[in-house]
Scaffold this active site. Structure first.
Site, PDB file in Angstrom:
ATOM      1  CB  CYS A   1      -2.522   1.400  10.362  1.00  0.00           C
ATOM      2  SG  CYS A   1      -4.189   1.766   9.859  1.00  0.00           S
TER       3      CYS A   1
ATOM      4  N   GLY B   1       1.026   6.376   8.727  1.00  0.00           N
ATOM      5  CA  GLY B   1      -0.337   6.899   8.785  1.00  0.00           C
ATOM      6  C   GLY B   1      -0.390   8.214   9.518  1.00  0.00           C
TER       7      GLY B   1
ATOM      8  CG  ASN C   1      -0.289  -2.204   8.944  1.00  0.00           C
ATOM      9  OD1 ASN C   1      -0.769  -1.497   8.073  1.00  0.00           O
ATOM     10  ND2 ASN C   1       0.920  -2.722   8.851  1.00  0.00           N
ATOM     11  N   GLY C   2      -3.375  -3.150   7.668  1.00  0.00           N
ATOM     12  CA  GLY C   2      -3.634  -4.009   6.522  1.00  0.00           C
ATOM     13  C   GLY C   2      -4.987  -3.722   5.915  1.00  0.00           C
TER      14      GLY C   2
ATOM     15  CE1 TYR D   1       6.835   7.508  -0.351  1.00  0.00           C
ATOM     16  CE2 TYR D   1       5.004   6.177   0.420  1.00  0.00           C
ATOM     17  CZ  TYR D   1       5.602   7.404   0.277  1.00  0.00           C
ATOM     18  OH  TYR D   1       4.995   8.519   0.761  1.00  0.00           O
TER      19      TYR D   1
ATOM     20  CB  SER E   1      10.729   7.828  -0.627  1.00  0.00           C
ATOM     21  OG  SER E   1      10.136   8.648  -1.610  1.00  0.00           O
TER      22      SER E   1
ATOM     23  CG  ASP F   1       9.930  10.266  -7.185  1.00  0.00           C
ATOM     24  OD1 ASP F   1      10.046   9.950  -5.978  1.00  0.00           O
ATOM     25  OD2 ASP F   1       9.018  10.984  -7.618  1.00  0.00           O
TER      26      ASP F   1
END
Length: 513
Positions: free
Chosen positions: A17, A44, A119-120, A261, A302, A364
């Site tokens: 999140c 998210g 968040n977590g 990322y 990314s 990547d």
């Protein structure tokens, strides 16, 4: 809600999140929160929500979908007040249903409201669930997240101790990764777990304060960065100013994968630019795994900074060989079998004139299952690449994350069951190289002792419970839903915006099909 998934393309690692909170009398806090969530959308894409309080009532609006799909001018103009909590979700605990969208709302026994965004990922959810049952705060409402559990326990204790006192009592017993932004009718709160696994920052507006998952969200609303919310810290912001309390001693273990990322490249974590870190990772990757090639290309987006760094470190020219479609991450339409067979082309397409006849270094950010890289290598060869050398800007992912990243199960992680050459053969590359963990840590400019690298080395800084007591569906497996203040409507028909009823949480009244 269905995510585009095919046999060719694996889902990228996702973080749970993004959270955002603002206390700013005289400002349009709903719109500030909307733009803050817009900046955090990468964290998210399953659901989004905003709660706003005007000092008398809290109104919550949430729905499945992207921030821009959930909110429009009419909705935002109806959310009037001076305190707001925002959330964008990717589920790592509980299914991706409407009932699990956030912010969560709960009514306290003192007839005040509480909205919370998280968040977590917690690792003692089962213990908190048992505690909630003993206290009688578990109600069936269709919600099955650790966030609802926390909200219910906070609301229960707030009746006797106030919300600040309830948080200081509860949070020392909460284990795992958590960044919380929550509010009652007048006060904004923020808390970060003692290990500081996920980022959380504090910003200053001309007439208020902002807390957010990343500094990029401060930038978009014009807030100046003040500092990070410290691990083990609880912040309260109201008309009396900002107060800080400690509920635990800090033991920093920031997630190193944020640098790889998860975070936006324009974010700063622990004083270090994420973009600069990724470029440095690429430079070190070039020294550790050189290649005889004509062109370095990234897997966008990314992989781009690391590819730039690889080109700088190797002297091989950098180029753009792949075009990314940014609009297929979330869709309401399932692809047909014909489209599904196109696999990775749903997201990436080669620039044939750039790569034809070239020996390529393809950079990547990570390899999880290997499906994406296998399809990518095949696509590049079909487009005329003579050689394809894959370089990865992180070490092999061998362990799942229990602190908020939705990785595959360990048995599905390709690096867990194959050596380097086995992975190279699987993806069809001419050569393969991962950056070392030492180089990754060095690029972050953080001491290794302050970082969590469990997905790479299996050393989990927060002890984990038995396997059956952890995981995305732990509350569903326990057979109970998390605490909820108001029973969820069974109808999927949209309802009108809520009336101004003091203390009324509108998360169950305002929804869309």
């Amino acid at each position: 809600m269905n995510r585009v998934r095919t046999d060719e393309v694996e889902p990228e690692p996702r973080e749970e999140c993004g959270v955002f909170g603002v206390w700013a009398p005289g400002e349009d806090v709903a719109k500030l929160t909307y733009y803050g969530l817009y900046a955090l959308q990468h964290r998210g894409q399953e659901a989004a929500g905003i709660s706003v309080s005007n000092g008398k009532q809290i109104v919550v609006f949430k729905d499945l979908g992207l921030v821009s799909q959930v909110f429009d001018e009419q909705v935002l103009s109806s959310l009037q007040g001076h305190v707001a909590v925002g959330h964008c979700r990717y589920s790592t605990t509980g299914s991706g249903t409407w009932e699990n969208a956030q912010p969560v709302f709960h009514q306290t026994k003192a007839d005040t409201g509480l909205s919370l965004g998280h968040n977590g990922n917690l690792v003692n959810t089962h213990e908190l669930h048992e505690r909630a049952q003993r206290l009688g705060v578990v109600e069936r409402g269709g919600a099955t997240t650790d966030s609802h559990l926390l909200c219910g326990l906070l609301a229960h204790a707030a009746a006797d101790r106030g919300l600040e006192g309830a948080a200081l009592e509860l949070l020392p017993d909460v284990r795992g990764a958590f960044c919380l932004v929550f509010a009652d009718e007048n006060t904004l709160y923020a808390a970060r777990d003692p290990h500081g696994v996920r980022p959380l920052v504090l910003g200053r507006l001309e007439r208020g304060w902002v807390v957010a998952s990343e500094t990029a969200a401060l930038d978009i609303v014009g807030a100046s960065f003040v500092r990070e919310v410290e691990p083990g810290e609880l912040i309260a912001i109201d008309a009396g100013g900002l107060r800080s309390s400690r509920f635990a001693n800090p033991e920093p273990k920031g997630c190193v994968f944020e640098y790889v990322y998860l975070a936006r490249p324009d974010t700063v974590i622990s004083g270090r630019s994420v973009h600069a870190t990724r470029v440095e990772i690429g430079r070190r990757l070039a020294k550790e795994h050189p290649a005889d090639a004509d062109l370095v290309i990234p897997v966008p987006e990314s992989g781009t900074p690391a590819a730039i760094g690889y080109a700088q470190g190797s002297g091989i020219p950098y180029g753009s060989g792949l075009v990314k479609n940014n609009y297929v991450g979330r869709t309401f339409i399932q692809p047909s079998q014909t489209i599904r067979q196109l696999g990775i082309r749903l997201k990436l397409n080669p620039l044939r004139e750039v790569i034809r006849g070239k020996r390529l270094v393809v950079v990547d950010d990570s390899i999880v299952r290997g499906n994406t890289q296998r399809a990518l290598v095949r696509m590049l060869r079909e487009a005329g690449a003579v050689e394809v050398h894959v370089r990865i800007a992180s070490p092999p992912v061998r362990w799942p994350c229990f602190y908020g990243i939705d990785f595959a199960e360990r048995a599905e992680l390709v690096a867990n069951g194959a050596d380097l050459d086995g992975i190279r053969r699987l993806i069809g590359a001419d050569s393969l190289g991962y950056v070392s963990l030492d180089s990754l840590v060095a690029a972050s400019e953080q001491p290794a002792s302050r970082l969590c690298a469990a997905c790479f080395d299996g050393e989990y800084p927060i002890p984990l419970p038995d396997e059956e007591l952890i995981g995305k569906h732990v509350l569903e497996n326990l057979g109970e839903s998390g605490p909820e203040a108001i029973p969820t409507e069974s109808s999927d028909k949209p309802s009108p915006l809520p009336s101004a009823t003091p203390g009324y949480g509108a998360e169950d009244a305002v929804r869309r099909p």
